[in-house]
Design an enzyme around this catalytic site. Structure first.
Site, short mmCIF file in Angstrom:
data_model
loop_
_atom_site.label_atom_id
_atom_site.label_comp_id
_atom_site.label_asym_id
_atom_site.label_seq_id
_atom_site.Cartn_x
_atom_site.Cartn_y
_atom_site.Cartn_z
N HIS A 1 -2.25 -51.59 25.07
CA HIS A 1 -2.53 -50.43 24.37
C HIS A 1 -4.02 -49.79 26.00
CE1 HIS A 1 -2.65 -47.79 20.76
NE2 HIS A 1 -2.96 -46.93 22.50
N ILE A 2 -3.50 -49.63 26.61
CA ILE A 2 -5.01 -49.91 27.84
C ILE A 2 -4.70 -48.46 28.30
CG2 ILE A 2 -4.74 -52.69 28.41
CD1 ILE A 2 -3.15 -51.19 31.10
N ALA A 3 -3.73 -47.76 27.47
CA ALA A 3 -3.65 -46.23 28.77
C ALA A 3 -5.15 -45.47 28.57
CB ALA A 3 -2.17 -45.21 28.03
N GLU B 1 -0.03 -53.20 15.87
CA GLU B 1 -1.32 -53.97 16.66
C GLU B 1 -2.02 -54.58 16.30
OE1 GLU B 1 -1.46 -50.54 19.39
OE2 GLU B 1 0.22 -50.04 19.74
N THR C 1 3.96 -44.36 26.43
CA THR C 1 1.77 -45.40 26.46
C THR C 1 1.64 -43.86 25.34
OG1 THR C 1 2.77 -43.46 27.86
CG2 THR C 1 2.30 -45.84 28.76
N ALA C 2 2.62 -43.41 24.13
CA ALA C 2 2.73 -42.85 23.78
C ALA C 2 2.13 -43.49 22.09
CB ALA C 2 3.62 -41.71 23.07
N ARG C 3 2.90 -43.86 21.08
CA ARG C 3 2.80 -43.87 19.68
C ARG C 3 4.00 -44.71 19.53
NH1 ARG C 3 -2.22 -43.63 18.41
NH2 ARG C 3 -1.65 -44.54 16.23
N GLY D 1 3.98 -31.47 26.44
CA GLY D 1 2.60 -30.99 26.22
C GLY D 1 1.73 -31.83 27.37
N ARG D 2 0.03 -31.95 27.59
CA ARG D 2 -0.53 -31.48 28.59
C ARG D 2 -0.26 -33.41 29.42
NH1 ARG D 2 -4.58 -30.18 24.99
NH2 ARG D 2 -4.68 -32.16 23.73
N ILE D 3 0.29 -34.07 28.68
CA ILE D 3 0.23 -35.73 29.72
C ILE D 3 1.93 -35.66 29.70
CG2 ILE D 3 0.50 -37.77 28.70
CD1 ILE D 3 -1.21 -38.09 26.76
#
Length: 323
Positions: A284-286, A265, A234-236, A155-157
């Site tokens: 979780h800094i994305a 988390e 970097t997703a879930r 998708g976008r990312i």
């Protein structure tokens, strides 16, 4: 002009955004230390919630807010919300896609450089005095030109990561629930998941978390990867079976991993995967840039205002509510 609509604020807002919210609605702010009963009491007569109440957002939560029309999140993920329960009650759930695309893509590429150039090892070598004392330096890194990056989720990312990787000389492969290259996407080769895992030097996750995607990467999938390959997430967190990944990292099934998300988390202080030298772990800094986080809060506020004004919001998760 302020109206009588009540909004529960469970999010830290910049002064100007809070002033805008307060100018339009009757606002109550959530106390971070509030108990469950206090939160449920606070939302009993609100029409809108902005942010993340410190409760499970399930059917019981929505039943406690019979006047609720919109829950506006300042995040892309919403797997912690019972969307079906909200939809049945006519409640619009909104999120903030798009505005964090570049930040997440940039972190993903940064992780590839952290891995290949051994940036953390070399920084630690200097910081701890190893260089000054003439100790042996960390092993040399590797170039990324010509390496294969497999993207799970296009998708976008995923597409933005592909653009950056191709500009750096990498070959990109992709897998998704569809197999036709999306309009406007960078030219990349589609692979079935197993083939992508087998061919890639880096496998990066960029897909939504759905029931079918939970533990998308587990022992079987890790075994298909190259021993020299790295997994990036970097997703879930729950996309990956963390226990199986820990075992794979310890055994050398794959070379390493770079993780910004985890199954639970924050991670426990003694979480095994965070103790491994071949696991690069982040909190979780994305989306964690000043510009991106503000853009997320701005969009969350826009979503809330739109729904409470009787309009369609920019980013509804369940647009079927409007039918």
């Amino acid at each position: 002009m302020k109206n009588n609509q009540k909004v529960h604020l469970a999010l830290q807002l910049e002064t100007d955004l809070k002033e805008k919210l307060n100018a339009l609605f009757q606002v109550t702010e959530e106390n971070p230390d509030a108990s469950k009963s206090e939160i449920l009491s606070a939302i009993a007569d609100v029409e809108g919630i902005l942010g993340f109440p410190n409760l499970s957002m399930d059917a019981d939560f929505f039943d406690a807010a019979p006047n609720l029309r919109v829950l506006s999140l300042a995040s892309v993920g919403y797997d912690f919300v019972d969307v079906d329960a909200a939809t049945k009650r006519g409640i619009v759930i909104c999120n903030t896609p798009g505005v964090l695309t570049n930040a997440v893509a940039n972190l993903t590429i940064s992780m590839i450089f952290i891995i290949t150039r051994k940036l953390i090892e070399n920084e630690t070598f200097v910081r701890t005095g190893g260089w000054a004392r003439g100790k042996p330096a960390p092993a040399l890194g590797t170039d990324i030109e010509g390496k294969v990056l497999g993207l799970i989720g296009f998708g976008r990312i995923g597409q933005e990561v592909a653009r950056r990787a191709q500009a750096l000389g990498m070959k990109t492969l992709w897998y998704d629930v569809f197999d036709t290259l999306p309009d406007g996407a960078p030219n990349s080769d589609y692979r079935k998941l197993d083939n992508l895992l087998e061919e890639s030097d880096f496998v990066s996750l960029h897909t939504n978390l759905s029931p079918s995607a939970r533990h998308l990467i587990g022992e079987v999938q890790l075994d298909k990867m190259k021993e020299t390959a790295y997994l990036i997430n970097t997703a879930r967190g729950p996309l990956v079976d963390q226990s199986s990944l820990t075992k794979a990292l310890k055994s050398g099934t794959i070379a390493g991993a770079a993780l910004d998300v985890f199954e639970s988390e924050p991670t426990a202080e003694n979480e095994p995967i965070t103790q491994l030298t071949n696991a690069y772990c982040f909190a979780h800094i994305a989306s964690g840039t000043e510009e991106t986080r503000r853009a997320m809060r701005e969009l969350a506020l826009q979503n809330l205002i739109a729904v409470l004004s009787g309009n369609h919001p920019p980013a509804p998760v369940n647009p079927e509510v409007f039918k």
